[in-house]
Design an enzyme around this catalytic site. Structure first.
Site: not given
Lengths: 441, 441
Positions: B22, B24-26, B90, B186, B324, B335
């Site tokens: 992954g 993403g942010f992490g 995965v 938003e 998450d 995030a």
């Protein structure tokens, strides 16, 4: 005869309706040339944007965002109060009833009356009778084509990076461009530049410089419309960039695994490549045949309409056809003839509406032709002035920026070019679709 | 036990392999935190880019090009020599054999050995058991979702412009956003701003200000994580922008023609709208359940893994899960927790490889939360400091620009914002796909 609805039959406030089909260079120029005219101008296109096709290969190679070369028609025409935009496909013309038939995005059909009709539907890709090649070698004509090609090129390198078998890797690293006209030359040069510069340091399991970019054409030279020294320069520079040029080789077959060609001596050659792009042939929009049927006009062997010297159809002074879909002095299928014809037709319509004498026949002013080879090199043939190398590139950049619609896009494109030249990086290196595991895995 | 290939079994030069799932942010923060470590870091994702999800709604509303919020992973990591990128999904983990199972873009599958595994697979949209709603109300989680939503929104206005029946037109002009959390707020605010400002003067057959943007939520307030005054401000500002807010209304059904809701008094309401967006629920990635099965770890009722205080899985100090998809103190799905956990896990791994003492348990530093309402207004709750209006927007813009990856993207996004604020125009107002006439027409 198709049923027309109230909204579309009514001539708004008694004004005549001018329907323009196609928002490419010719159609959009015609609409803008009709600014301020006391008529209702309806611009119909299958897409919602004006595509600046000369830079499409830069979208396909991750250099420019799609929106930068495709301003929305509604935005371009927002201040032209007499013009409205209609998203739909024109599928037929009834020249007696003065009606076009439309297919709308919601799946419905409709008829729309016109007083004057300008058809500027351009060209479409031609597989010379081998439409089965399209799946394996898609064209690069629309913005959707270019974005799909970008994914395809990037995914080929991902597959190469994942490949463990060297043959498999080499196969994924082979990209074939069919057609060595300006589109094929520009695309092949740009793909080579992307693999050599943007991809540098991006891969650990392969060397992106091993990518093989092959440019195939049945003709004996690249860029046939250019003068010999420029053709030779282009060929040499492409080879220096690492493009493998195979001339005098006609495509005999294309399948999922690659391309088979036949050379002058009838020898067959096989290029194994899962990534093939078709930049070889175009033919007139099917609307040319439709118009010929509706008006009795003739078409040439490329399917282009033979029009009168003022771009009107014979016997139908209220119907004009312009751009790539017409043959008026056999002009090349480029932006400039379409732009000038769009401008001319708008003048003819304006003078008619004003009751003034006609501006006369269309006369083409040849402003020359140019093609880019690499980030620092382009060839240009401007009324005998032949440029190449950096001077060619500067002329090329100036002309392309000038013809882009809108100052914002000019600034944005110039900034992207500067960034890519300075850093080698390409900002739109994005595959939109996620990898999906096959069902049941 | 899956078969692993030579390439993927071999520990390169005896270095341990750290697999991060992954980007993403992490996940990306974890990889970057392992810079310079003597290990092979393999970053696996289903997409080739790091998506800056907080600005995804600006891609969906034609403000930003996709590439500006999605730098290619290969480009981001080009200078980190110990990291390689692998495009794939995965699908399984074998914690005994220390192997992950992969689905590759070419359709093949493969197993990959790891010494340390960091799973940061994030969340996926949840339809609360009503997956049949997905077709009519797609989510906005991926870049492909956002680009598809952009086409959908723009096409709705084209259909409205073509509609002759006023009811039909009103139907096409109705857009429903389900879910009044930050994403829903938003998106609804931005859609309203687009119709009121960008579309001004673009249409002749309709008034785009008649567009009805409906925000539906079963909760009694918008932006539940925010303090009451900010929620109230958001609600008032959205209504001023023209957003119709329907709280305490649960979605009972979604079909091709619209949404049915049920209010507190069990009354049913019907909103006719062909354009519905799902921003209501997320659940942990299916990899959380897969990891639970593989290691015996537990999941909470949202499907999130319960991890040890250092983010490792119980009994498996070599497997970490972050972001998450985990529940560690029930942090919000944003995030910041993912970034901080990615940073922490990289520190834990670094200290282990160096034989140093562990940095101890993860501690979350709450930096606050913010959401934008309109081009000139945002709410921010920063450790008790509550901002709204222009100060909120400036804080919001600063934080979002700071967290974007890469200076080029920061400059490009800032320029797009400035342009849109100054002119009201949106540069990416593009529907990629051409209108296709239905077969046989």
């Amino acid at each position: 005869m198709w049923e027309t609805s109230e909204q579309d039959r009514t001539v708004v406030q008694g004004r005549p309706r001018i329907v323009v089909v196609g928002a490419g260079f010719g159609g959009l120029r015609a609409v803008r040339g009709l600014r301020g005219v006391d008529a209702e101008v309806v611009l119909i296109d299958r897409v919602n944007h004006h595509l600046f096709q000369p830079l499409l290969y830069q979208v396909a190679t991750a250099l420019l965002p799609a929106g930068d070369i495709a301003p929305a028609l509604r935005s371009v025409l927002r201040k032209q109060d007499n013009a409205r935009v209609l998203l739909g496909e024109v599928t037929g013309v009834d020249a007696q009833a003065k009606t076009v038939r439309l297919s709308l995005p919601d799946g419905s059909t409709r008829a729309l009356d016109y007083d004057t009709l300008v058809v500027a539907a351009g060209s479409t890709d031609s597989y010379f009778g081998h439409d089965e090649w399209r799946t394996h070698a898609p064209p690069m004509k629309t913005l959707a084509n270019a974005v799909a090609l970008r994914s395809r090129l990037l995914r080929a390198f991902e597959n190469a990076a994942n490949a463990e078998d060297p043959d498999e890797r080499a196969r994924w690293l082979t990209i074939v461009v069919v057609g060595a006209g300006p589109t094929g030359v520009e695309l092949a040069g740009q793909v080579a530049a992307m693999t050599r510069r943007a991809f540098r340091r991006q891969f650990r399991t392969l060397d992106p410089r091993q990518a093989r970019v092959v440019l195939v054409d049945a003709a004996p030279a690249v860029l046939p419309p250019f003068a010999e020294p420029l053709r030779e320069h282009t060929r040499r520079e492409l080879e220096r960039l690492g493009v493998e040029i195979r001339l005098n080789e006609a495509v005999a077959d294309i399948d999922a695994d690659g391309v088979t060609t036949t050379d002058e001596d009838h020898m067959r050659h096989r290029i194994c490549a899962p990534t093939v792009v078709w930049a070889a042939g175009v033919k007139a929009s099917p609307l040319a045949a439709e118009l010929a049927k509706a008006t009795g006009a003739e078409v040439d062997r490329k399917g282009r309409l033979l029009v009168a010297p003022d771009c009107a159809l014979p016997g139908h002074p209220e119907i004009f056809a312009i751009g790539d879909m017409v043959n008026l002095g056999d002009l090349p299928g480029m932006a400039e003839p379409a732009l000038q014809q769009g401008h001319h037709v708008a003048k003819v319509i304006r003078s008619r509406l004003a009751g003034e004498p006609s501006p006369g026949p269309f006369r083409y002013l040849d402003l020359g032709t140019m093609a880019t080879i690499s980030p620092g090199d382009a060839v240009a043939d401007i009324r005998g002035l032949r440029l190449r190398g950096l001077p060619g590139k500067i002329a090329w950049a100036g002309v392309h920026l000038a013809f882009l619609v809108g100052w914002r896009n000019r600034v944005a494109v110039l900034a992207e070019w500067a960034w890519t030249i300075a850093t080698g990086r390409r900002t739109q290196q994005v595959i939109l679709e996620p990898v999906r595991s096959p069902p049941g895995s």
